[in-house]
Design a protein around this motif. Structure first.
Motif, PDB file in Angstrom:
ATOM      1  N   MET A   1       0.847  -1.164   0.000  1.00  0.00           N
ATOM      2  CA  MET A   1       0.000   0.000   0.000  1.00  0.00           C
ATOM      3  C   MET A   1       0.897   1.233   0.000  1.00  0.00           C
ATOM      4  N   ILE A   2       0.462   2.220  -0.764  1.00  0.00           N
ATOM      5  CA  ILE A   2       1.161   3.503  -0.812  1.00  0.00           C
ATOM      6  C   ILE A   2       0.102   4.588  -0.695  1.00  0.00           C
ATOM      7  N   ARG A   3       0.272   5.496   0.244  1.00  0.00           N
ATOM      8  CA  ARG A   3      -0.684   6.591   0.403  1.00  0.00           C
ATOM      9  C   ARG A   3      -0.455   7.637  -0.690  1.00  0.00           C
ATOM     10  N   PRO A   4      -1.510   8.220  -1.236  1.00  0.00           N
ATOM     11  CA  PRO A   4      -1.382   9.182  -2.336  1.00  0.00           C
ATOM     12  C   PRO A   4      -0.477  10.364  -2.033  1.00  0.00           C
ATOM     13  N   GLU A   5      -0.405  10.788  -0.771  1.00  0.00           N
ATOM     14  CA  GLU A   5       0.417  11.955  -0.443  1.00  0.00           C
ATOM     15  C   GLU A   5       1.897  11.620  -0.301  1.00  0.00           C
ATOM     16  N   THR A   6       2.264  10.338  -0.349  1.00  0.00           N
ATOM     17  CA  THR A   6       3.677   9.970  -0.229  1.00  0.00           C
ATOM     18  C   THR A   6       4.366   9.795  -1.587  1.00  0.00           C
ATOM     19  N   ILE A   7       3.620   9.986  -2.670  1.00  0.00           N
ATOM     20  CA  ILE A   7       4.185   9.892  -4.017  1.00  0.00           C
ATOM     21  C   ILE A   7       4.463  11.307  -4.513  1.00  0.00           C
ATOM     22  N   ALA A   8       5.678  11.542  -4.995  1.00  0.00           N
ATOM     23  CA  ALA A   8       6.047  12.866  -5.513  1.00  0.00           C
ATOM     24  C   ALA A   8       6.084  12.830  -7.038  1.00  0.00           C
ATOM     25  N   ILE A   9       5.563  13.881  -7.652  1.00  0.00           N
ATOM     26  CA  ILE A   9       5.625  14.036  -9.105  1.00  0.00           C
ATOM     27  C   ILE A   9       6.890  14.805  -9.445  1.00  0.00           C
ATOM     28  N   VAL A  10       7.682  14.242 -10.374  1.00  0.00           N
ATOM     29  CA  VAL A  10       8.930  14.861 -10.817  1.00  0.00           C
ATOM     30  C   VAL A  10       8.993  14.755 -12.340  1.00  0.00           C
ATOM     31  N   GLY A  11      10.039  15.299 -12.917  1.00  0.00           N
ATOM     32  CA  GLY A  11      10.243  15.176 -14.355  1.00  0.00           C
ATOM     33  C   GLY A  11      10.427  13.716 -14.746  1.00  0.00           C
ATOM     34  N   ALA A  12       9.943  13.345 -15.918  1.00  0.00           N
ATOM     35  CA  ALA A  12       9.982  11.947 -16.351  1.00  0.00           C
ATOM     36  C   ALA A  12      11.380  11.482 -16.750  1.00  0.00           C
ATOM     37  N   ALA A  13      12.218  12.397 -17.187  1.00  0.00           N
ATOM     38  CA  ALA A  13      13.551  12.018 -17.672  1.00  0.00           C
ATOM     39  C   ALA A  13      14.402  11.450 -16.544  1.00  0.00           C
ATOM     40  N   GLY A  14      14.921  10.261 -16.759  1.00  0.00           N
ATOM     41  CA  GLY A  14      15.854   9.654 -15.820  1.00  0.00           C
ATOM     42  C   GLY A  14      15.231   9.022 -14.591  1.00  0.00           C
ATOM     43  N   THR A  15      13.920   8.960 -14.514  1.00  0.00           N
ATOM     44  CA  THR A  15      13.289   8.319 -13.349  1.00  0.00           C
ATOM     45  C   THR A  15      12.889   6.890 -13.715  1.00  0.00           C
ATOM     46  N   PRO A  16      13.085   5.950 -12.806  1.00  0.00           N
ATOM     47  CA  PRO A  16      12.744   4.554 -13.113  1.00  0.00           C
ATOM     48  C   PRO A  16      11.241   4.294 -13.149  1.00  0.00           C
ATOM     49  N   LEU A  17      10.444   5.174 -12.555  1.00  0.00           N
ATOM     50  CA  LEU A  17       8.995   4.998 -12.518  1.00  0.00           C
ATOM     51  C   LEU A  17       8.350   6.220 -13.164  1.00  0.00           C
ATOM     52  N   SER A  18       7.635   6.003 -14.263  1.00  0.00           N
ATOM     53  CA  SER A  18       6.993   7.127 -14.941  1.00  0.00           C
ATOM     54  C   SER A  18       5.678   6.677 -15.554  1.00  0.00           C
ATOM     55  N   GLY A  19       4.839   7.647 -15.865  1.00  0.00           N
ATOM     56  CA  GLY A  19       3.548   7.355 -16.463  1.00  0.00           C
ATOM     57  C   GLY A  19       2.950   8.611 -17.063  1.00  0.00           C
ATOM     58  N   THR A  20       1.695   8.512 -17.480  1.00  0.00           N
ATOM     59  CA  THR A  20       0.987   9.617 -18.111  1.00  0.00           C
ATOM     60  C   THR A  20      -0.190  10.030 -17.236  1.00  0.00           C
ATOM     61  N   ILE A  21      -0.357  11.332 -17.072  1.00  0.00           N
ATOM     62  CA  ILE A  21      -1.466  11.839 -16.261  1.00  0.00           C
ATOM     63  C   ILE A  21      -2.785  11.630 -16.996  1.00  0.00           C
ATOM     64  N   ASP A  22      -3.714  10.947 -16.334  1.00  0.00           N
ATOM     65  CA  ASP A  22      -5.061  10.737 -16.877  1.00  0.00           C
ATOM     66  C   ASP A  22      -5.979  11.897 -16.522  1.00  0.00           C
ATOM     67  N   SER A  23      -5.911  12.355 -15.261  1.00  0.00           N
ATOM     68  CA  SER A  23      -6.803  13.423 -14.813  1.00  0.00           C
ATOM     69  C   SER A  23      -6.192  14.179 -13.641  1.00  0.00           C
ATOM     70  N   VAL A  24      -6.672  15.407 -13.468  1.00  0.00           N
ATOM     71  CA  VAL A  24      -6.248  16.257 -12.356  1.00  0.00           C
ATOM     72  C   VAL A  24      -7.507  16.881 -11.761  1.00  0.00           C
ATOM     73  N   SER A  25      -7.676  16.740 -10.441  1.00  0.00           N
ATOM     74  CA  SER A  25      -8.804  17.344  -9.728  1.00  0.00           C
ATOM     75  C   SER A  25      -8.258  18.162  -8.575  1.00  0.00           C
ATOM     76  N   PHE A  26      -8.777  19.365  -8.402  1.00  0.00           N
ATOM     77  CA  PHE A  26      -8.340  20.214  -7.297  1.00  0.00           C
ATOM     78  C   PHE A  26      -9.172  19.893  -6.067  1.00  0.00           C
TER      79      PHE A  26
END
Length: 75
Positions: A1-26
């Motif tokens: 389990m990983i809590r949503p607030e413990t994941i940081a968004i960074v630049g995709a270049a050079g990171t071993p874990l990357s993906g594409t944003i599906d949606s953004v909600s404020f």
């Protein structure tokens, strides 16, 4: 389990874990970002509003090892 607030968004270049944003909600003082392609299922990330994120962006994800919790298998 990983809590949503413990994941940081960074630049995709050079990171071993990357993906594409599906949606953004404020959601008040942060934004909820759904990222696909980084795992078998889309990941939900709660990021500060200062992070620029929009659907279709390719992003890297950082997860601190101590933030991961192993749960017992379901019966």
């Amino acid at each position: 389990m990983i809590r949503p607030e413990t994941i940081a968004i960074v630049g995709a270049a050079g990171t071993p874990l990357s993906g594409t944003i599906d949606s953004v909600s404020f959601i008040g003082d942060r934004q909820r970002v759904v990222v696909s392609g980084a795992s078998d299922r889309p990941l939900t990330v709660d990021a500060p509003n200062t992070v620029e994120a929009k659907a279709g962006d390719r992003v890297g994800l950082l997860i601190a090892p101590e933030a991961v919790r192993l749960l017992p298998p379901e019966d």
